[in-house]
Design an enzyme around this catalytic site. Structure first.
Site, PDB file in Angstrom:
ATOM      1  N   GLY A  86     -14.111  64.627  27.006  1.00  0.00           N
ATOM      2  CA  GLY A  86     -14.847  63.841  26.227  1.00  0.00           C
ATOM      3  C   GLY A  86     -16.173  64.518  25.820  1.00  0.00           C
ATOM      4  N   CYS A  87     -16.655  64.002  24.757  1.00  0.00           N
ATOM      5  CA  CYS A  87     -18.116  64.833  23.925  1.00  0.00           C
ATOM      6  C   CYS A  87     -19.163  64.320  25.063  1.00  0.00           C
ATOM      7  CB  CYS A  87     -18.331  64.231  22.638  1.00  0.00           C
ATOM      8  SG  CYS A  87     -18.268  62.544  22.442  1.00  0.00           S
ATOM      9  N   PHE A  88     -19.595  63.343  25.446  1.00  0.00           N
ATOM     10  CA  PHE A  88     -20.858  62.780  26.325  1.00  0.00           C
ATOM     11  C   PHE A  88     -20.299  63.690  27.802  1.00  0.00           C
ATOM     12  CE2 PHE A  88     -22.067  58.850  24.174  1.00  0.00           C
ATOM     13  CZ  PHE A  88     -23.048  59.318  23.736  1.00  0.00           C
ATOM     14  N   ALA A  89     -19.227  63.616  28.222  1.00  0.00           N
ATOM     15  CA  ALA A  89     -18.769  64.185  29.310  1.00  0.00           C
ATOM     16  C   ALA A  89     -18.844  65.537  29.481  1.00  0.00           C
ATOM     17  CB  ALA A  89     -17.454  63.633  29.622  1.00  0.00           C
ATOM     18  N   THR A  90     -18.858  66.361  28.188  1.00  0.00           N
ATOM     19  CA  THR A  90     -19.009  67.773  28.183  1.00  0.00           C
ATOM     20  C   THR A  90     -20.446  67.997  28.367  1.00  0.00           C
ATOM     21  OG1 THR A  90     -17.195  68.139  26.823  1.00  0.00           O
ATOM     22  CG2 THR A  90     -18.871  69.866  26.684  1.00  0.00           C
TER      23      THR A  90
END
Lengths: 325, 325, 325, 325
Positions: free
Chosen positions: D134-138
């Site tokens: 995921g984007c936030f996760a990255t």
């Protein structure tokens, strides 16, 4: 590899040139000249270049590079060239308006060629000196060249165009203060913008008798990049004839695209494209023309010119990812 | 009518003060002092005042006005007051940070009162001199005062807040250049913002033993107006108890609203409101606090203080149309 | 107090009407009709009204109110009035385009008056039914009425105008998706916008023989509020004569301001003003016209009309704080 | 050439994937599957692809391609793979969250590998199936992995992050309506965002005993692209040790850059980079982490994974021009 020098490295057009050249497969950046930044890394002025280059600004030029890009303020290129000599073989691409008009073009017993590839491709390929066109001038000329090429400009042309804040340069000013610019619009130099001269010169090079008015209102937009221009003029040609004329004119030009669909500014932003949308409204042809002012309107076009001058594929290093959003 | 003088009339806070005062039913603007603009109409610096006032900037003060607003840069109010005398009856409201801390508050054998009406309403009504709070300080304090009033601050407080570009003032700077600021975010002075001092002073005035940390990251947003702050801290109180506590605390304060609904920044922009949204997440109370940095965070609060000092209804001249969009 | 009912309460124009009316000293909001929102508080659709009103949407009308504002989609006002009867004394102000053209204006053995106070002030004061003008139509007419009043429109008029996203209404659509709209520009309905009909009708009511073309390109801007229009046409009058003509025409009209200074959109945003800037460029008069599309272009003008109909000062409730930034 | 198929071609992540792949020197786009767009050119959904491709959406898959990218909504990838079979050799890269957690990763007697190259480079190179992060996760993981790799996560981690509107997808919604989103900020899913699960899984894969809280507030920003995250946690390591730790950890990873300078969001936008800025504030390490949510946060990372899976240079096709502005 083409060795390139950049003069005036701290502004927007040089920053954009660097963003292109760090990934250009045939170019090696030899030096970036900036008296104000000398000794500092390029990332001091262009922090987004982190990881792209370890180069440092210099206040010394290497006169033997293959190509020099002048990214100085208007009026300063001429003085710079008088005070700094380059090798005989060095090509020079000037991004200012110092040499764009025929009256200003002579230099060193040679002449600056107006660097609009869609008008002067062969001359550019053979040129030693290039005067890179203005941003508004590029968007407007590309919308009119096919008409002029067939002597079809027979009436006044009405132009409204809006540019992003990078068009105003890196200098701080009231009209680029975010608190003022955000959610705001204004116009300036209505009917008197300096790019009108180079536009008329190009049109007259194709259609000698064109003497009608070009009524041009430039606007300050609240976005940062791009020019969105609408132009209309009366013509008896049908929509089909006009689309055919435009598509034929640009068939060999890889960055100009002609469509009958609606377009919006962001389709061209972050690319070297000019996209033209054509509509026929009663007697009027309405052309919408969009470019990225820093790319097709400045540094991208400069690299396109360099590619032509060095016999490279015109699109080398310029197949940029569109931004989409 | 209350005769008002404004010192330092060309900045954002004085512009906003003028926008309020031209419609305030009990105030007459007596003079607007600006050495840089003297002789020019107010509309030269604040063109949106067209049609609102024919006043002209002056470099002479009238020492006999009823109230003076100091809209000078931080550090300049003290010097100004030492060099310029006002009548004994003249009330002074200073929008800088010169007099906000108790250590700095003494002046002329009197004392500046910290002008946060939701903390000091009675003192303000009796004050001669007011130190108007900082913008971040207002948004953050209003989110914490009810807790401190019941000695419920027992843990560290984590604060993230983002402000519009008008928070940086009218001066030109790289971080307010539109080309840089648009679609951008950055933070500054993390954990070290100067408003922390006045925040802690206020909290300690209610809860003497509060010694935990306030970890505050201020951010630069790309909008022009407003502060959006999120704060969280551990507490054993339930959501219902907390909402009840906050609503009770602000019952007599007409500009602070407490809700359990989601909120977004623009709900407060162009108004003098502070809107607080409360959530309980596990052990944490999460408070979202929104204000307009130029109104409740500066000039609106200054007028609110003036209203209190002159015995007017607190909301006089401050029932502003929300912007909605 | 004037008892007001609002029909269609969840859209942008009704929201803006509510933001004005909650502070209008002579109006009491009697009901806000919305079938989709009935039973919910106004703040469910307009959360920025927190603290302004405790009213709840209803699906029942009170037919005896003094004034009804119709904030329905275009084409729906007529049907609504046929299905819902109001008292004989009830004034009706319709914000749609259903009744703006003379051919559409007859209703109930009476007639809708076109509610542009700067054209029809006396008729409005005597009217029972008002057709509130369109937003583009307001900005464009106010830029041309003085010329038409002296039969000075003798050539084509070229108009380029750009509107904020609230002009497109509250409905979700691809061209109002933030990811698309942000930093983007596009145009639509070039030369064919529906407001041209009401513009021509008004101009011909002053200058019967005006038959030239009005070439109008409407654009979608990335801001949320405001219309920025530039118009030019040939005229033999001098700049001084023109400024004098415009200032004389608008002398008794408190919301229209004429200047020879440069203007920018945000000067009018959040106000009920229309600001006109005049330049003479060769043979051309260039007029820049700015309004807030939701205020002077819709709900503000509706309240201005109401004020006139009920014999109030025209500016009552409309002395709004400019936004500045 | 690697033959690639794209499933779900009309959304933002597939559009961005196409923008990368049209210029990728080792990839040929074999088909783009979209039931809603079948038969239309790609430019119908992604008009900025004009001039880049003549491809047409299809509703038929070619099961024999080398790689398939799944750009479907969360929860739809699993169902799609159950109903559509690909060749044994076909690699699959899923951009949804269907297979990211170990509990969900089993498929077809094989297993999805979590596709964060800076955590799992060797596993990715050997994988058949990739679950793209995921984007936030990255953005959050890249800010914490070096600490976890040395078991240095010993306290709670406080995270505030703000994302552009493309993070919300192409669907129309109230919080992506331009009139609402422009100049606005809000938060959502505070402390409960679904990406926390994959973040904790990755951290625990390096530091098994990490059990502290990650307090994460996600915000909706008004820009279109990018994530700007600030994270802080207590640590006894010095700033120099920390910078050394981070630079060592990312030495072999070409897209992650570590600096002690201030950074701002636009430095990473339009690139596949993650830029980390480190500060030490008292006992706290403060990390600022920026990425482009559609590139390093989605489609760019997917291509990075593809490059690793097919033995290409990791940066192939991903040396994108930074946007600068």
């Amino acid at each position: 590899m083409i060795k390139a020098g950049i003069i005036g490295g701290a502004g927007y057009t040089s920053g954009e040139l660097l963003r292109i050249l760090v990934n250009h497969p045939k170019v090696e950046i030899d030096f970036v000249f900036s008296t104000s930044q000398a000794g500092k890394p390029l990332t001091a002025a262009h922090p987004d270049l982190i990881g792209e280059t370890g180069l440092v600004f210099t206040d010394k030029i290497n006169p033997d590079v293959n190509v020099v890009f002048l990214c100085l303020g208007h009026g300063k290129s001429k003085a710079f060239l008088e005070n700094n000599k380059f090798a005989l073989h060095t090509r020079i691409i000037d991004l200012s308006n110092d040499f764009r008009l025929d009256n200003d073009a002579d230099f060193n017993s040679d002449s600056f060629v107006y660097g609009l590839p869609e008008l002067n491709k062969n001359k550019i390929a053979a040129a030693k000196y290039i005067a890179n066109p203005g941003c508004f001038a590029t968007a407007i000329q590309l919308a009119l060249l096919p008409l002029a090429s067939e002597n079809l400009l027979e009436n006044d042309v009405h132009v409204n165009a809006i540019t992003g804040s990078t068009g105003a340069g890196v200098q701080l000013s009231e009209t680029t203060h975010h608190s003022w610019r955000n959610s705001n619009i204004s116009h300036y130099k209505a009917f008197e913008h300096q790019h009108l001269a180079e536009i008329k010169q190009s049109l007259n090079s194709l259609q000698e008798d064109f003497e009608n008015e070009i009524l041009f209102i430039p606007n300050r937009g609240e976005f940062t990049r791009g020019i969105f221009a609408t132009l209309y003029t009366k013509t008896s040609k049908s929509k089909e004839e006009l689309i055919d004329l435009y598509q034929t004119y640009y068939k060999e030009h890889p960055f100009v695209w002609v469509t009958a669909e609606d377009i919006s500014l962001k389709m061209a932003v972050q690319t070297n494209k000019c996209i033209l949308s054509l509509e026929k409204k009663g007697d009027y042809l309405l052309v919408t023309s969009i470019i990225d002012n820093l790319l097709k309107g400045a540094s991208g076009q400069a690299v396109q010119n360099m590619n032509l001058m060095f016999g490279l594929e015109e699109t080398t290093g310029l197949k940029l990812k569109p931004s989409g959003f």
